[in-house]
Design a protein around this motif. Structure first.
Motif, PDB file in Angstrom:
ATOM      1  N   LYS A   1     -52.592 -86.381  14.941  1.00  0.00           N
ATOM      2  CA  LYS A   1     -53.518 -85.748  15.873  1.00  0.00           C
ATOM      3  C   LYS A   1     -53.498 -86.439  17.235  1.00  0.00           C
ATOM      4  CE  LYS A   1     -54.881 -82.852  12.737  1.00  0.00           C
ATOM      5  NZ  LYS A   1     -54.449 -81.419  12.804  1.00  0.00           N
ATOM      6  N   VAL A   2     -52.413 -87.141  17.501  1.00  0.00           N
ATOM      7  CA  VAL A   2     -52.250 -87.846  18.775  1.00  0.00           C
ATOM      8  C   VAL A   2     -50.924 -87.430  19.390  1.00  0.00           C
ATOM      9  CG1 VAL A   2     -52.077 -90.104  19.901  1.00  0.00           C
ATOM     10  CG2 VAL A   2     -53.606 -89.803  17.957  1.00  0.00           C
ATOM     11  N   ARG A   3     -50.938 -87.170  20.703  1.00  0.00           N
ATOM     12  CA  ARG A   3     -49.732 -86.796  21.423  1.00  0.00           C
ATOM     13  C   ARG A   3     -49.546 -87.715  22.623  1.00  0.00           C
ATOM     14  NH1 ARG A   3     -49.826 -84.330  17.440  1.00  0.00           N
ATOM     15  NH2 ARG A   3     -49.544 -82.085  17.066  1.00  0.00           N
ATOM     16  N   GLU A   4     -48.320 -87.885  23.015  1.00  0.00           N
ATOM     17  CA  GLU A   4     -48.039 -88.646  24.228  1.00  0.00           C
ATOM     18  C   GLU A   4     -48.499 -87.839  25.429  1.00  0.00           C
ATOM     19  OE1 GLU A   4     -44.387 -91.338  26.024  1.00  0.00           O
ATOM     20  OE2 GLU A   4     -43.977 -89.727  24.587  1.00  0.00           O
TER      21      GLU A   4
ATOM     22  N   LYS B   1     -52.609 -90.172  12.875  1.00  0.00           N
ATOM     23  CA  LYS B   1     -51.399 -90.252  13.692  1.00  0.00           C
ATOM     24  C   LYS B   1     -50.896 -88.882  14.136  1.00  0.00           C
ATOM     25  CE  LYS B   1     -46.844 -92.476  13.500  1.00  0.00           C
ATOM     26  NZ  LYS B   1     -45.936 -93.266  12.626  1.00  0.00           N
TER      27      LYS B   1
ATOM     28  N   TRP C   1     -58.987 -81.263  21.914  1.00  0.00           N
ATOM     29  CA  TRP C   1     -58.109 -82.322  22.400  1.00  0.00           C
ATOM     30  C   TRP C   1     -58.604 -82.845  23.745  1.00  0.00           C
ATOM     31  CZ3 TRP C   1     -53.531 -84.016  19.901  1.00  0.00           C
ATOM     32  CH2 TRP C   1     -53.247 -83.332  18.708  1.00  0.00           C
TER      33      TRP C   1
ATOM     34  N   VAL D   1     -58.923 -94.586  19.221  1.00  0.00           N
ATOM     35  CA  VAL D   1     -58.747 -93.992  20.543  1.00  0.00           C
ATOM     36  C   VAL D   1     -60.065 -94.002  21.299  1.00  0.00           C
ATOM     37  CG1 VAL D   1     -58.115 -91.902  21.818  1.00  0.00           C
ATOM     38  CG2 VAL D   1     -56.872 -92.521  19.731  1.00  0.00           C
TER      39      VAL D   1
ATOM     40  N   ILE E   1     -55.295 -95.691  23.860  1.00  0.00           N
ATOM     41  CA  ILE E   1     -55.113 -96.346  22.570  1.00  0.00           C
ATOM     42  C   ILE E   1     -55.751 -97.733  22.598  1.00  0.00           C
ATOM     43  CG2 ILE E   1     -53.449 -97.131  20.857  1.00  0.00           C
ATOM     44  CD1 ILE E   1     -53.447 -94.121  21.237  1.00  0.00           C
TER      45      ILE E   1
ATOM     46  N   GLN F   1     -52.813 -94.294  11.756  1.00  0.00           N
ATOM     47  CA  GLN F   1     -53.902 -93.829  12.615  1.00  0.00           C
ATOM     48  C   GLN F   1     -54.019 -94.726  13.843  1.00  0.00           C
ATOM     49  OE1 GLN F   1     -57.170 -94.012   9.856  1.00  0.00           O
ATOM     50  NE2 GLN F   1     -57.485 -96.195  10.143  1.00  0.00           N
TER      51      GLN F   1
ATOM     52  N   VAL G   1     -58.397 -91.782  14.879  1.00  0.00           N
ATOM     53  CA  VAL G   1     -57.692 -90.497  14.897  1.00  0.00           C
ATOM     54  C   VAL G   1     -56.406 -90.612  14.084  1.00  0.00           C
ATOM     55  CG1 VAL G   1     -56.677 -88.713  16.360  1.00  0.00           C
ATOM     56  CG2 VAL G   1     -58.624 -90.068  17.200  1.00  0.00           C
TER      57      VAL G   1
ATOM     58  N   ALA H   1     -55.513 -86.813  22.411  1.00  0.00           N
ATOM     59  CA  ALA H   1     -55.970 -87.020  21.032  1.00  0.00           C
ATOM     60  C   ALA H   1     -57.021 -85.994  20.674  1.00  0.00           C
ATOM     61  CB  ALA H   1     -56.536 -88.436  20.866  1.00  0.00           C
TER      62      ALA H   1
ATOM     63  N   CYS I   1     -53.055 -91.146  26.218  1.00  0.00           N
ATOM     64  CA  CYS I   1     -52.513 -90.151  25.301  1.00  0.00           C
ATOM     65  C   CYS I   1     -53.393 -88.911  25.317  1.00  0.00           C
ATOM     66  CB  CYS I   1     -52.447 -90.724  23.881  1.00  0.00           C
ATOM     67  SG  CYS I   1     -54.093 -91.104  23.189  1.00  0.00           S
TER      68      CYS I   1
END
Length: 296
Positions: free
Chosen positions: A68-71, A66, A38, A53, A43, A50, A64, A29, A27
């Motif tokens: 503040k996390v991207r795929e 939720k 970032w 990470v 994960i 949350q 982190v 993050a 991910c």
């Protein structure tokens, strides 16, 4: 990593991806507890709001939020190999704690989900020992060990010491990449080279693996009650070994008082004796290497 932050700034639309990001997936993050930038991550654990990470280019981990996390985009940031190289120290492993069976009612509260082993040789209906690994994951090290490792690998001004790593083998990786390298790590110094794993073992922050080539700081104590001494002073090295290996605080205090009693009653002969027998170094190493708060 600048490209990653520019990408997030241009595509900063929060989407509920909690169902898409599962344990083990990569991910993007934000390192919220450090620089707010970032990074690529993996994960480790999924919770309600949350993620835990692992930052796969630096080797750190963090909790982190939720949002503040991207795929990780399928067409970006995959080509560059992960920059964190997973390693473990050769010849040592974390210490397992042994607790009386009477504490079993508190285990679920204190060590939730931790693996528990029963010492069958000492088990009975009313008296057994439980061996509890203090981490959910295998080979997890305590914060204390991490702090000591930092001190051993840095100067007092926080500059990194010159280190020498020798690869002794490899295992399947738990985090970044395919392999985890088993390394013998040491400092390089004009005055004294230091084996990091051996030092952690000597400070009783780790135990030696079976078949390890390293020697403990003190040998396992002999049975003092069965041994004859020409004088009480000759008993000091064995008492030092007992004090080093003792895990019972009360017995350690008793041994410490015995050593002090022998020393104080033999001051007139002590200097000559230690010069002849070289036992002063044994006593000095013990008293400077332990972190015990025992007071003689």
């Amino acid at each position: 990593m600048t490209e990653i932050n520019e990408f997030v700034d241009q595509n900063d639309i929060y989407v509920d991806i909690g169902q898409e990001l599962t344990r083990g997936k990569y991910c993007l993050a934000q390192y919220t507890n450090f620089d707010q930038r970032w990074y690529r991550g993996q994960i480790l654990e999924v919770e309600a709001n949350q993620f835990k990470v692992f930052f796969a280019d630096y080797g750190d981990s963090d909790i982190v939020p939720k949002d503040k996390v991207r795929e990780l985009p399928v067409d970006k940031f995959y080509e560059l190999p992960l920059q964190a190289i997973e390693c473990k120290l050769y010849g040592i492993k974390p210490i397992w704690k042994r607790l009386p069976c009477g504490f079993s009612m508190h285990i679920e509260v204190m060590y939730d989900r931790l693996p528990v082993k029963v010492d069958t040789e000492m088990a009975s209906d009313y008296n057994c020992l439980l061996t509890i690994n203090t981490s959910i994951l295998d080979e997890e090290w305590s914060e204390t060990v991490g702090n000591v490792l930092w001190d051993l690998t840095h100067y007092v001004n926080f500059d990194l010491r010159v280190l020498n790593a020798v690869v002794k083998g490899k295992e399947p990786a738990r985090y970044a990449g395919r392999n985890k390298f088993v390394i013998e790590l040491g400092t390089v110094s004009r005055s004294c080279d230091l084996n990091i794993a051996q030092e952690l073992s000597w400070q009783q922050l780790a135990v030696l693996d079976e078949g390890s080539e390293m020697e403990p700081l003190f040998p396992k104590p002999s049975r003092l009650r069965m041994k004859m001494y020409g004088s009480l002073l000759e008993k000091i090295p064995d008492l030092c070994c007992s004090l080093y290996w003792e895990t019972n605080e009360e017995l350690a205090k008793k041994t410490c008082k015995e050593i002090c009693g022998i020393v104080s009653s033999s001051l007139n002969r002590l200097k000559t004796y230690f010069m002849l027998k070289e036992n002063l170094q044994v006593l000095f190493e013990l008293l400077t290497s332990t972190e015990s708060e025992l007071v003689c």
